[in-house]
Design a protein around this motif. Structure first.
Motif, PDB file in Angstrom:
ATOM      1  N   GLY A  53      43.130  75.386  13.408  1.00 41.29           N
ATOM      2  CA  GLY A  53      42.447  75.103  14.656  1.00 41.29           C
ATOM      3  C   GLY A  53      42.071  73.641  14.794  1.00 41.29           C
ATOM      4  N   THR A  54      41.560  73.061  13.714  1.00 45.38           N
ATOM      5  CA  THR A  54      41.191  71.639  13.734  1.00 45.38           C
ATOM      6  C   THR A  54      42.414  70.755  13.888  1.00 45.38           C
ATOM      7  N   PHE A  55      43.519  71.138  13.244  1.00 51.63           N
ATOM      8  CA  PHE A  55      44.757  70.364  13.338  1.00 51.63           C
ATOM      9  C   PHE A  55      45.219  70.234  14.785  1.00 51.63           C
ATOM     10  N   PHE A  56      45.264  71.352  15.511  1.00 47.76           N
ATOM     11  CA  PHE A  56      45.724  71.299  16.903  1.00 47.76           C
ATOM     12  C   PHE A  56      44.683  70.666  17.817  1.00 47.76           C
ATOM     13  N   MET A  57      43.411  70.789  17.480  1.00 54.40           N
ATOM     14  CA  MET A  57      42.382  70.117  18.258  1.00 54.40           C
ATOM     15  C   MET A  57      42.534  68.601  18.144  1.00 54.40           C
ATOM     16  N   VAL A  58      42.788  68.110  16.927  1.00 56.82           N
ATOM     17  CA  VAL A  58      42.961  66.671  16.708  1.00 56.82           C
ATOM     18  C   VAL A  58      44.199  66.165  17.453  1.00 56.82           C
ATOM     19  N   LEU A  59      45.313  66.897  17.376  1.00 53.99           N
ATOM     20  CA  LEU A  59      46.523  66.502  18.104  1.00 53.99           C
ATOM     21  C   LEU A  59      46.287  66.487  19.610  1.00 53.99           C
ATOM     22  N   THR A  60      45.494  67.438  20.093  1.00 50.15           N
ATOM     23  CA  THR A  60      45.166  67.479  21.518  1.00 50.15           C
ATOM     24  C   THR A  60      44.423  66.220  21.932  1.00 50.15           C
ATOM     25  N   LEU A  61      43.414  65.842  21.171  1.00 48.51           N
ATOM     26  CA  LEU A  61      42.616  64.667  21.521  1.00 48.51           C
ATOM     27  C   LEU A  61      43.416  63.372  21.372  1.00 48.51           C
ATOM     28  N   ILE A  62      44.234  63.277  20.316  1.00 51.05           N
ATOM     29  CA  ILE A  62      45.058  62.077  20.145  1.00 51.05           C
ATOM     30  C   ILE A  62      46.015  61.924  21.322  1.00 51.05           C
ATOM     31  N   LEU A 179      52.834  66.265  25.642  1.00 49.80           N
ATOM     32  CA  LEU A 179      52.292  66.661  24.342  1.00 49.80           C
ATOM     33  C   LEU A 179      50.832  67.096  24.460  1.00 49.80           C
ATOM     34  N   PHE A 180      50.058  66.436  25.316  1.00 51.21           N
ATOM     35  CA  PHE A 180      48.671  66.856  25.520  1.00 51.21           C
ATOM     36  C   PHE A 180      48.603  68.276  26.061  1.00 51.21           C
ATOM     37  N   VAL A 181      49.395  68.559  27.081  1.00 44.75           N
ATOM     38  CA  VAL A 181      49.411  69.898  27.667  1.00 44.75           C
ATOM     39  C   VAL A 181      49.874  70.926  26.639  1.00 44.75           C
ATOM     40  N   LEU A 182      50.932  70.594  25.893  1.00 39.45           N
ATOM     41  CA  LEU A 182      51.485  71.507  24.905  1.00 39.45           C
ATOM     42  C   LEU A 182      50.478  71.798  23.796  1.00 39.45           C
ATOM     43  N   TYR A 183      49.899  70.761  23.200  1.00 41.72           N
ATOM     44  CA  TYR A 183      48.969  70.957  22.083  1.00 41.72           C
ATOM     45  C   TYR A 183      47.674  71.620  22.534  1.00 41.72           C
ATOM     46  N   CYS A 184      47.227  71.309  23.724  1.00 45.84           N
ATOM     47  CA  CYS A 184      46.020  71.955  24.237  1.00 45.84           C
ATOM     48  C   CYS A 184      46.273  73.442  24.453  1.00 45.84           C
ATOM     49  N   ALA A 185      47.472  73.796  24.935  1.00 46.10           N
ATOM     50  CA  ALA A 185      47.816  75.206  25.130  1.00 46.10           C
ATOM     51  C   ALA A 185      47.892  75.932  23.791  1.00 46.10           C
ATOM     52  N   ILE A 186      48.521  75.314  22.798  1.00 41.75           N
ATOM     53  CA  ILE A 186      48.625  75.930  21.468  1.00 41.75           C
ATOM     54  C   ILE A 186      47.235  76.102  20.860  1.00 41.75           C
ATOM     55  N   TYR A 187      46.413  75.067  20.967  1.00 44.08           N
ATOM     56  CA  TYR A 187      45.047  75.123  20.430  1.00 44.08           C
ATOM     57  C   TYR A 187      44.248  76.252  21.086  1.00 44.08           C
ATOM     58  N   ALA A 188      44.332  76.349  22.406  1.00 36.52           N
ATOM     59  CA  ALA A 188      43.564  77.360  23.133  1.00 36.52           C
ATOM     60  C   ALA A 188      44.012  78.778  22.764  1.00 36.52           C
ATOM     61  N   LEU A 189      45.307  79.012  22.715  1.00 37.62           N
ATOM     62  CA  LEU A 189      45.791  80.358  22.401  1.00 37.62           C
ATOM     63  C   LEU A 189      45.574  80.705  20.923  1.00 37.62           C
ATOM     64  N   TRP A 190      45.645  79.719  20.055  1.00 40.06           N
ATOM     65  CA  TRP A 190      45.328  79.977  18.646  1.00 40.06           C
ATOM     66  C   TRP A 190      43.871  80.430  18.504  1.00 40.06           C
ATOM     67  N   VAL A 191      42.983  79.712  19.170  1.00 40.50           N
ATOM     68  CA  VAL A 191      41.566  80.065  19.127  1.00 40.50           C
ATOM     69  C   VAL A 191      41.345  81.459  19.704  1.00 40.50           C
ATOM     70  N   PHE A 192      41.992  81.753  20.823  1.00 39.36           N
ATOM     71  CA  PHE A 192      41.804  83.059  21.462  1.00 39.36           C
ATOM     72  C   PHE A 192      42.323  84.189  20.572  1.00 39.36           C
ATOM     73  N   CYS A 193      43.543  84.047  20.065  1.00 42.36           N
ATOM     74  CA  CYS A 193      44.172  85.129  19.299  1.00 42.36           C
ATOM     75  C   CYS A 193      43.468  85.388  17.962  1.00 42.36           C
ATOM     76  N   THR A 194      42.925  84.343  17.346  1.00 43.30           N
ATOM     77  CA  THR A 194      42.246  84.535  16.058  1.00 43.30           C
ATOM     78  C   THR A 194      40.782  84.918  16.230  1.00 43.30           C
ATOM     79  N   SER A 195      40.207  84.617  17.385  1.00 47.96           N
ATOM     80  CA  SER A 195      38.797  84.958  17.620  1.00 47.96           C
ATOM     81  C   SER A 195      38.626  86.369  18.159  1.00 47.96           C
ATOM     82  N   LEU A 196      39.583  86.833  18.935  1.00 43.86           N
ATOM     83  CA  LEU A 196      39.431  88.126  19.609  1.00 43.86           C
ATOM     84  C   LEU A 196      39.181  89.286  18.646  1.00 43.86           C
TER      85      LEU A 196
END
Length: 338
Positions: A53-62, A179-196
């Motif tokens: 989760g942190t990995f994709f969050m960092v890529l999103t912000l970068i 890349l921002f759109v892609l990584y933000c989408a991956i980050y969001a769905l990763w968080v959703f699928c692992t949190s649910l």
């Protein structure tokens, strides 16, 4: 219509909103969910979830910082032209033999040897044959360049104006936007699928306390994840077909000027259908033109796409058809010319 001051205020605020949402959801996911709920139950799983989760969050912000602080590319100032000015040789033009395939840039025809063999050259023009010119910016407009009213500038290979970055998405920052759109989408769905599953399990435990921020996390992750996955898919389609958003939705035909010599007087104008993909070079070359030639750098938000944003290679088949149509038009008007 919204005022310029309103646009400036919105453009100033939205980047903070983006940063705030990403950091807030990361905080809930890491500290209020993974660490507080999962860490004592399954430490290895919690650490893996937190790391990914942190990995994709960092890529999103970068990626976001790269697009926010990157220049989209603007056409340069030039001497004004008037409607009474006779057509001159275009400043920006394309010929397969003038293109530097290593950089997707061009050589000037005056600097090349065997000038005759490098002709004819093509360029997008006005319907009267004059090169495209912006009176507001006082600049010649290369192919695929459009004037943005919000930025008050002519943007090279303009895709759209994005209030979320307080600027335009163009030739030099389109990769970072994707890349921002892609990584933000991956980050969001990763968080959703692992949190649910964890939230559902907590809801089924009668004595367990349910953190309201978990629900906020799930809602934000689902909404942004699904929305941005669709957005990433659309722009991925544009990339592999070498189109921009403006070109995809446009219903206007292109006027293509074909110069047979460098005098600026010996030319024909061919009208192409708005569905013609003039710059479609095949999926592989299309992708590389935006994401870069090295596969190692495709998904790294450091380097942008290829070329200078002023000249783009035409589809070989369409280029040949345009030249043939221009020659037929010339023969019909003056059969004595070859």
């Amino acid at each position: 219509m919204p005022s310029q001051l309103g646009n400036d205020v919105v453009g100033f605020i939205l980047p903070f909103v983006v940063f705030g949402i990403v950091i807030y959801t990361w905080y809930i996911y890491i500290f209020r969910l993974c660490y507080a709920k999962l860490f004592d139950v399954n430490r290895a799983e919690a650490v893996a979830f937190m790391t990914i989760g942190t990995f994709f969050m960092v890529l999103t912000l970068i990626s976001y910082f790269r697009i926010y602080f990157s220049y989209p590319g603007k056409a340069i100032h030039a001497t004004p032209v008037s409607l009474s000015t006779p057509p001159s040789f275009p400043r920006f033009y394309y010929s397969p033999r003038l293109l530097d395939l290593r950089k997707t840039g061009r050589r000037d025809i005056e600097e090349a040897n065997e000038t005759t063999s490098l002709l004819p050259v093509v360029s997008v023009c006005r319907n009267d044959g004059l090169p495209r010119y912006c009176d507001t910016c006082q600049c010649y407009k290369p192919d695929r360049t459009h004037h943005c009213k919000e930025c008050n500038a002519c943007i090279l290979k303009m895709d759209h104006h994005c209030p979320w970055i307080s600027g335009c998405v163009g030739h030099k920052n389109y990769k970072f936007f994707f890349l921002f759109v892609l990584y933000c989408a991956i980050y969001a769905l990763w968080v959703f699928c692992t949190s649910l599953p964890t939230v559902i399990e907590a809801m089924n435990e009668l004595e367990a306390s349910l953190d309201p921020q978990w629900i906020v996390l799930l809602v934000l992750a689902f909404v942004f994840g699904m929305t941005l996955w669709g957005f990433a898919g659309v722009h991925g389609y544009y990339i592999i077909n070498n189109q921009t958003t403006i070109e995809h939705i446009s219903q206007r035909p292109n006027e293509i000027r074909i110069d047979f010599d460098i005098s600026g007087q010996n030319y024909e104008i061919v009208t192409t259908h708005h569905d013609d993909k003039l710059w479609d070079l095949g999926h592989s070359r299309n992708w590389s033109s935006v994401m870069g030639k090295s596969p190692w750098g495709w998904f790294v938000p450091i380097y942008g796409g290829l070329g200078d944003g002023c000249v783009f290679a035409y589809n070989d088949s369409l280029y040949d058809k345009i030249i043939e149509r221009a020659k037929r038009q010339r023969m019909m008007l003056n059969p004595s010319m070859t």
